[in-house]
Design a protein around this motif. Structure first.
Motif, PDB file in Angstrom:
ATOM      1  N   GLY A   1       0.854  -1.363  -0.015  1.00 13.83           N
ATOM      2  CA  GLY A   1      -0.038  -0.011   0.079  1.00 13.83           C
ATOM      3  C   GLY A   1       0.942   1.482  -0.095  1.00 13.83           C
ATOM      4  O   GLY A   1       0.555   2.444   0.113  1.00 13.83           O
ATOM      5  N   LEU A   2       2.156   0.966   0.166  1.00  7.93           N
ATOM      6  CA  LEU A   2       3.101   2.158  -0.100  1.00  7.93           C
ATOM      7  C   LEU A   2       3.774   2.650  -1.297  1.00  7.93           C
ATOM      8  O   LEU A   2       4.188   3.526  -1.655  1.00  7.93           O
ATOM      9  N   GLY A   3       3.476   1.553  -2.360  1.00  7.07           N
ATOM     10  CA  GLY A   3       4.395   1.713  -3.638  1.00  7.07           C
ATOM     11  C   GLY A   3       4.249   2.935  -4.139  1.00  7.07           C
ATOM     12  O   GLY A   3       5.240   3.495  -4.745  1.00  7.07           O
ATOM     13  N   LEU A   4       2.957   3.306  -4.717  1.00  7.73           N
ATOM     14  CA  LEU A   4       2.692   4.718  -5.615  1.00  7.73           C
ATOM     15  C   LEU A   4       3.015   5.849  -4.587  1.00  7.73           C
ATOM     16  O   LEU A   4       3.436   6.916  -5.281  1.00  7.73           O
ATOM     17  N   SER A   5       2.806   5.711  -3.382  1.00  5.24           N
ATOM     18  CA  SER A   5       3.312   6.882  -2.454  1.00  5.24           C
ATOM     19  C   SER A   5       4.801   7.155  -2.549  1.00  5.24           C
ATOM     20  O   SER A   5       5.174   8.242  -2.863  1.00  5.24           O
ATOM     21  N   ILE A   6       5.558   5.977  -2.754  1.00 11.08           N
ATOM     22  CA  ILE A   6       7.118   6.114  -3.023  1.00 11.08           C
ATOM     23  C   ILE A   6       7.441   6.831  -4.055  1.00 11.08           C
ATOM     24  O   ILE A   6       8.125   7.761  -4.298  1.00 11.08           O
ATOM     25  N   VAL A   7       6.781   6.327  -5.103  1.00  9.31           N
ATOM     26  CA  VAL A   7       6.994   6.626  -6.636  1.00  9.31           C
ATOM     27  C   VAL A   7       6.600   8.223  -6.704  1.00  9.31           C
ATOM     28  O   VAL A   7       7.463   8.980  -7.201  1.00  9.31           O
ATOM     29  N   LYS A   8       5.648   8.530  -6.001  1.00  9.55           N
ATOM     30  CA  LYS A   8       5.051   9.960  -6.175  1.00  9.55           C
ATOM     31  C   LYS A   8       6.268  10.945  -5.580  1.00  9.55           C
ATOM     32  O   LYS A   8       6.507  11.782  -5.960  1.00  9.55           O
ATOM     33  N   HIS A   9       6.699  10.416  -4.358  1.00  8.28           N
ATOM     34  CA  HIS A   9       7.884  11.317  -3.753  1.00  8.28           C
ATOM     35  C   HIS A   9       8.954  11.579  -4.397  1.00  8.28           C
ATOM     36  O   HIS A   9       9.839  12.299  -4.605  1.00  8.28           O
ATOM     37  N   VAL A  10       9.290  10.229  -5.018  1.00  7.49           N
ATOM     38  CA  VAL A  10      10.580  10.263  -5.741  1.00  7.49           C
ATOM     39  C   VAL A  10      10.585  11.219  -6.921  1.00  7.49           C
ATOM     40  O   VAL A  10      11.658  11.885  -7.106  1.00  7.49           O
ATOM     41  N   VAL A  11       9.595  11.049  -7.784  1.00  7.58           N
ATOM     42  CA  VAL A  11       9.484  11.926  -8.839  1.00  7.58           C
ATOM     43  C   VAL A  11       9.491  13.277  -8.521  1.00  7.58           C
ATOM     44  O   VAL A  11       9.961  14.388  -8.916  1.00  7.58           O
ATOM     45  N   ALA A  12       8.628  13.626  -7.237  1.00  9.38           N
ATOM     46  CA  ALA A  12       8.573  15.250  -6.801  1.00  9.38           C
ATOM     47  C   ALA A  12      10.142  15.629  -6.606  1.00  9.38           C
ATOM     48  O   ALA A  12      10.304  16.588  -6.741  1.00  9.38           O
TER      49      ALA A  12
END
Ligand code: ADP
Length: 270
Positions: free
Chosen positions: A220-231
């Motif tokens: 449940g954290l995968g996309l949250s991590i992706v979003k932060h990395v991209v930002a």
């Protein structure tokens, strides 16, 4: 925002009125609430595998004479501990990303290369479901940033595409240059995501179907991590999806300007 509809009946007249209560909490309040929920969510999420592990250890102990049962419980024990490990790893990754002092290692990163490796590392799970990963395109500019984090982000997107897709489908991975940005897209033929879920799936621990996500090994954290990395790389992530028509996640990242002219670099605004 969760709007509420309340039906009010005025007794003697028998007429029914509808009262609409709008949720007017601001985005900031909502973000703060989400952050406060994080600690509570982390404890809750950790309790599940930890509890299962201790129950399974007990079960193995109690079934010592029954070889078949021991093997069955042991398999589940491995599974739960793998889940726990993935969860801890994601939590650490995410808190690292959220610290204000995250300084990008700051190297030139060949995104062609990162993407190829991200695809390669997802080969096994794809093969298991007979999913074909079709890769296309390349770019001739580097991205400036942290190679490991970019790898994590792309791996997560491809991993999701495979996990949520049915067997015998294709996951498309595309790379191209557009408007001075490097654009990576991951397309699947999975169930798609309803419009009202499309923002929420980037929130920590948000899952459309918690049972399914757990079953497929999701934290449940995968996309949250992706979003932060991209930002953190000055980029953005967008999603196109419709239920029944698959999903496309697109990441856009500023690229290194090799010419020294303005026109080849167009950092994202806002
Ligand atoms: P998880 O570990 O549960 O996959 P993510 O943060 O990666 O967590 O994704 C959040 C939720 O978004 C998932 O639980 C799933 O419901 C939905 N989701 C993510 N990627 C896809 C996809 N490619 N297709 C359909 N649903 C997806």
């Amino acid at each position: 925002a969760a709007n509420m509809v309340v039906h009010v009946r005025i007794a003697p007249l028998g007429e029914e009125y509808i009262l609409l209560l709008a949720d007017d909490r601001t985005e900031i309040t909502r973000t703060a609430a989400v952050r406060n929920d994080f600690v509570a969510n982390v404890s809750h999420e950790l309790k599940t595998p930890v509890g299962a592990i201790s129950l399974l250890a007990e079960a193995i102990d109690g079934a010592a004479d029954d070889e078949v049962a021991v093997r069955r419980f042991t398999t589940r024990l491995y599974k739960e501990s793998a889940r726990l490990a993935a969860l801890v790893q994601d939590i650490i990754e995410l808190s690292r990303l959220q610290g204000t002092d995250v300084v990008l290692a700051g190297e030139r990163v060949d995104i062609n290369d990162v993407l190829a490796e991200a695809v390669d590392r997802n080969k096994l799970p794809a093969e298991e479901k007979n999913i074909k990963i079709s890769v296309g395109g390349n770019v001739d500019h580097d991205v400036f940033g942290d190679r490991d984090l970019l790898m994590t982000a792309l791996r997560n997107l491809i991993d999701n595409a495979i996990r949520y897709s049915p067997e015998d489908t294709t996951v498309g991975v595309g790379l191209r240059q557009r408007d001075g940005l490097v654009q990576v897209s991951v397309t699947d033929q999975g169930p798609g995501i309803a419009p009202d879920e499309q923002d929420r799936i980037f929130e920590r621990f948000y899952r459309i179907d918690a049972a399914r996500s757990r079953h497929t090994g999701g934290t449940g954290l995968g996309l949250s991590i992706v979003k932060h990395v991209v930002a953190n790389h000055g980029g953005e992530i967008t999603l196109w999806s419709q239920p029944g028509q698959g999903s496309t996640f697109t990441v856009r990242l500023p690229m290194v300007d090799d010419t020294g002219t303005e026109e080849n670099s167009a950092p994202l605004r806002g």
